[in-house]
Design an enzyme around this catalytic site. Structure first.
Site, short mmCIF file in Angstrom:
data_model
loop_
_atom_site.label_atom_id
_atom_site.label_comp_id
_atom_site.label_asym_id
_atom_site.label_seq_id
_atom_site.Cartn_x
_atom_site.Cartn_y
_atom_site.Cartn_z
N LYS B 204 18.22 36.66 17.06
CA LYS B 204 17.63 35.34 17.28
C LYS B 204 16.66 35.06 16.14
O LYS B 204 16.09 35.96 15.53
CB LYS B 204 16.95 35.23 18.64
CG LYS B 204 15.73 36.03 18.86
CD LYS B 204 14.38 35.50 18.52
CE LYS B 204 14.19 34.02 18.51
NZ LYS B 204 12.78 33.73 18.06
N THR B 215 9.85 35.34 16.66
CA THR B 215 10.57 35.28 15.45
C THR B 215 11.90 35.93 15.42
O THR B 215 12.81 35.58 16.08
CB THR B 215 9.71 35.89 14.34
OG1 THR B 215 8.56 35.10 14.29
CG2 THR B 215 10.43 35.88 13.03
N GLU B 301 15.52 26.41 10.06
CA GLU B 301 15.00 25.14 10.55
C GLU B 301 15.15 24.02 9.53
O GLU B 301 14.60 24.10 8.43
CB GLU B 301 13.53 25.30 10.91
CG GLU B 301 13.34 26.14 12.14
CD GLU B 301 11.88 26.38 12.43
OE1 GLU B 301 11.51 26.30 13.60
OE2 GLU B 301 11.14 26.63 11.48
N SER B 441 2.58 20.82 19.40
CA SER B 441 2.13 19.63 20.13
C SER B 441 2.88 19.44 21.45
O SER B 441 4.01 19.79 21.57
CB SER B 441 2.35 18.40 19.25
OG SER B 441 1.81 18.63 17.98
#
EC number: 2.3.1.35
Lengths: 441, 441
Positions: B204, B215, B301, B441
């Protein structure tokens, strides 16, 4: 915690960097004159060639420099290094700088071009081995020597040299590349004896945006007489704590150069390493170099924040610096700052993977991490980690306020000694990706 | 050279990563069973707890692991390390993993929670010191032990263990956090003796998105009997050339763990360091680990490109790796790749500031840099720098074609020796900044 993109946009627009960071007046060291022109190397007709000249004849000048450690060194770096070594740091009376072309990765021909620039200026001032050369701009392209040559003739001819504010500002402009404002700092200092002297500095750089924009240049001149070895020692000390402590993207270019001239135009005894004023001048030069270096970060490509990373109570200065650098270069810390996110986890993580010289520098149970407001609002300090324990109930309102500031500080107290180091960094924004994803096109 | 943002968007949408990189079937090593559940730690009800179990009793199993070198190590890392050391790499028969909470920077309570997870599974299998624990997810939050405990009961109760394809895939899913697809690889290998064995791996990670997403986790299991010291040697060698050679953003997390179990379910002589098959199995494990590690980069990402950085003909493996890493981590190289810009200058620059162990590894006059197409189109190689000389007339049309590929290779031939190292990296996109600017957030 998230600030809307409209607010981000607004806080960005509020900063008129030119108005904030470019002086409107200033006084300059005795015995220096500067010239500048638009040689045509920059296609848009902007200023792109400058000369700094020492005209003081009362005693020999001294010079010092710190060059890039990148293994691919540009021709002007290699050439200036040789000039300085041959001269043993004495009698360097001119610096010629061009922007628009870095004369980097240009092979033997580039080396010749750099030497021709030096020779042209040496001829004009009627001296041998007295000129340093620097170049910044696109790499892998040769200098247009006809334009450079005509430009140098112009500067020493009809354009004339000056020592007024506008002349200095224009030289600062002539070394810019992607900079959004010229970086000029000038300041007067006093020694205990009452002697006053001036430091004037210029820098260019808006990211270690190597090597296409080929990168960080800095010049400091003073009218104080400083012996050449002492000058090199001061500059090395100052650079280690200023130009080597800034991070925009962590890349170091082929052209990075910081140099300093001291012409001794002020009638006082030459300062050497044994002088009682040596330490004080060294610290004044360091603080001055920090002001100049900070302007480079303030102009960081796409940046919306100026962040001071303050690592204190460390066992060793070097390890404090390694930790400050690790935080300052972390893409995750930089994006969190951009997102105005009080993400202490990313800061701890960057501390944790810093490659320390001495493992005893870091004790995970002693570390304190805070955000510090720089606008006099209270409470000034927002603790994120206290003695290794994360503060799980952070005042999120106060965190938002501090993180919305354009200037803020990340404070790391290692609690293992009494040494300190600072780094200055900026955030990583969408704009940075846009600028650097599209540059060469 | 610039590709319109519409085209970028389109090329991105063309990749259905799940369809491309997730297998639809597979056969698995003998003697392993896996269980999984949605414990509720992940708020959205996704799978978040998995157990890998060795059920083979024919001989003792062996285990090896490589843990993060980050000085802030998460509780499961410290706890598993101790278990493995106490067991001397033998008789480890279970791994329990949760996602959604990393149990990192959680102090003594976190250490207890990690131990409780181990104890719960040890109890279920009726063995002592036989379980490793791993966690991934948000840091600074405590594990909800009631949910974990209920989840483990479920897995060993009504949910049942399985050894079919869907069970393995679901465990791979249960360890995901920001991953956009589960990473499961399984492959059969043959030894010269004719013995066949299987390697199955899961990983992962979608960025060294430390430590909030805390991580990189990787597991490899095999039915081959391998002596514990030999297994550790193989895994360390393989990790150095796989999981330690990938870059999304260069940050290393507090939880990174790669572990391997060998249960010896296949009836063949145990492999030790002196076995004639040792080298071959080591290389097979390495190649397998590389396939698994590459999936993490493919899921980087916001990434739009998968880039192999191939440094060859180096004096030392370590320096080849340092150069490959420097290129792979450079923000300027990554943004240029995103912008599809054949910017050899940034690659040279990153090579130039790499901190080599031996300066003789790099001779600036011998270096060759090329882009290599990976889609069988011709010419396969586009030379950017030949023997230190930049190719000023690059075929820009061909450069555009290669840079528009989703997969490409940067080849660096140092010409100073015969060693080679590879790194796998991805580009730096606007999307990366969005993901990491907004995460907490």
């Amino acid at each position: 915690m998230r600030i809307s993109s409209t607010l981000l946009q607004r806080s960005k627009q509020l900063i008129d960097k030119y108005a904030l960071y470019v002086p409107k007046t200033g006084s300059f060291p005795k015995g220096f004159e500067v010239g500048y022109t638009a040689s045509g190397v920059k296609k848009n007709g902007s200023l792109d060639l400058g000369v700094i000249l020492n005209t003081n004849k009362s005693r020999p000048s001294t010079a010092a420099a710190v060059f890039t450690t990148n293994k691919f060194k540009a021709a002007p770096v290699l050439t200036s290094k040789k000039v300085l070594e041959t001269a043993r740091g004495k009698n360097i009376n001119a610096i010629v700088v061009n922007s628009g072309c870095a004369n980097s990765v240009t092979g033997d021909l580039g080396m010749k071009d750099a030497q021709v620039m030096i020779d042209l200026v040496n001829d004009k001032i009627g001296q041998k081995n007295s000129t340093l050369v620097m170049s910044t701009g696109v790499i892998g392209q040769r200098l247009q020597m006809d334009k450079i040559s005509t430009g140098i003739n112009k500067i020493f001819g009809e354009e004339k040299f000056g020592s007024d504010f506008n002349s200095w500002l224009n030289v600062a402009k002539s070394i810019c590349t992607t900079d959004t404002f010229p970086k000029l700092v000038t300041s007067r200092f006093k020694l205990p004896s009452g002697t006053e002297y001036t430091l004037t500095g210029m820098a260019k750089g808006a990211g270690m945006i190597c090597p296409n924009m080929a990168t960080l240049l800095g010049f400091i001149v003073t009218d104080l007489p400083i012996e050449s070895k002492a000058l090199q020692k001061m500059l090395t000390f100052a650079t280690t704590r200023s130009f080597n402590c800034i991070s925009v993207d962590g890349d170091m270019s082929t052209n990075d150069t910081i140099c300093m001239l001291a012409n001794g135009a002020i009638d006082t005894k030459e300062i050497n390493e044994d002088s009682k004023d040596f330490e004080q001048v060294k610290l004044q030069v360091t603080e001055f170099a920090q002001r100049l270096a900070q302007l480079v970060v303030r102009d960081g490509e796409g940046s919306t924040k100026f962040v001071t990373v303050n690592v204190k109570n460390a066992l060793h200065f070097e390890d404090a610096k390694i930790i400050a650098e690790s935080i300052s270069n972390s893409m995750l810390v930089k994006t969190a700052l951009y997102g105005q996110d009080a993400n202490w986890g990313r800061i701890l993580c960057a501390i944790g993977y810093a490659k320390l010289n001495d493992l005893k520098s870091l004790d995970v149970n002693k570390i304190n991490v805070s955000f510090i407001a720089t606008d006099n609002s209270e409470p000034r300090e927002l603790k994120l980690v206290a003695n290794g324990v994360p503060q799980l109930e952070i005042d999120e309102t106060r965190a938002s306020e501090i993180l919305a500031l354009n200037d803020l500080e990340v404070s790391v107290d290692l609690g293992t000694g009494d040494q300190a180091a600072q780094f200055w960094t900026c955030d990583l924004s969408h704009e940075y990706v846009t600028i650097n994803g599209d540059y060469r096109s």
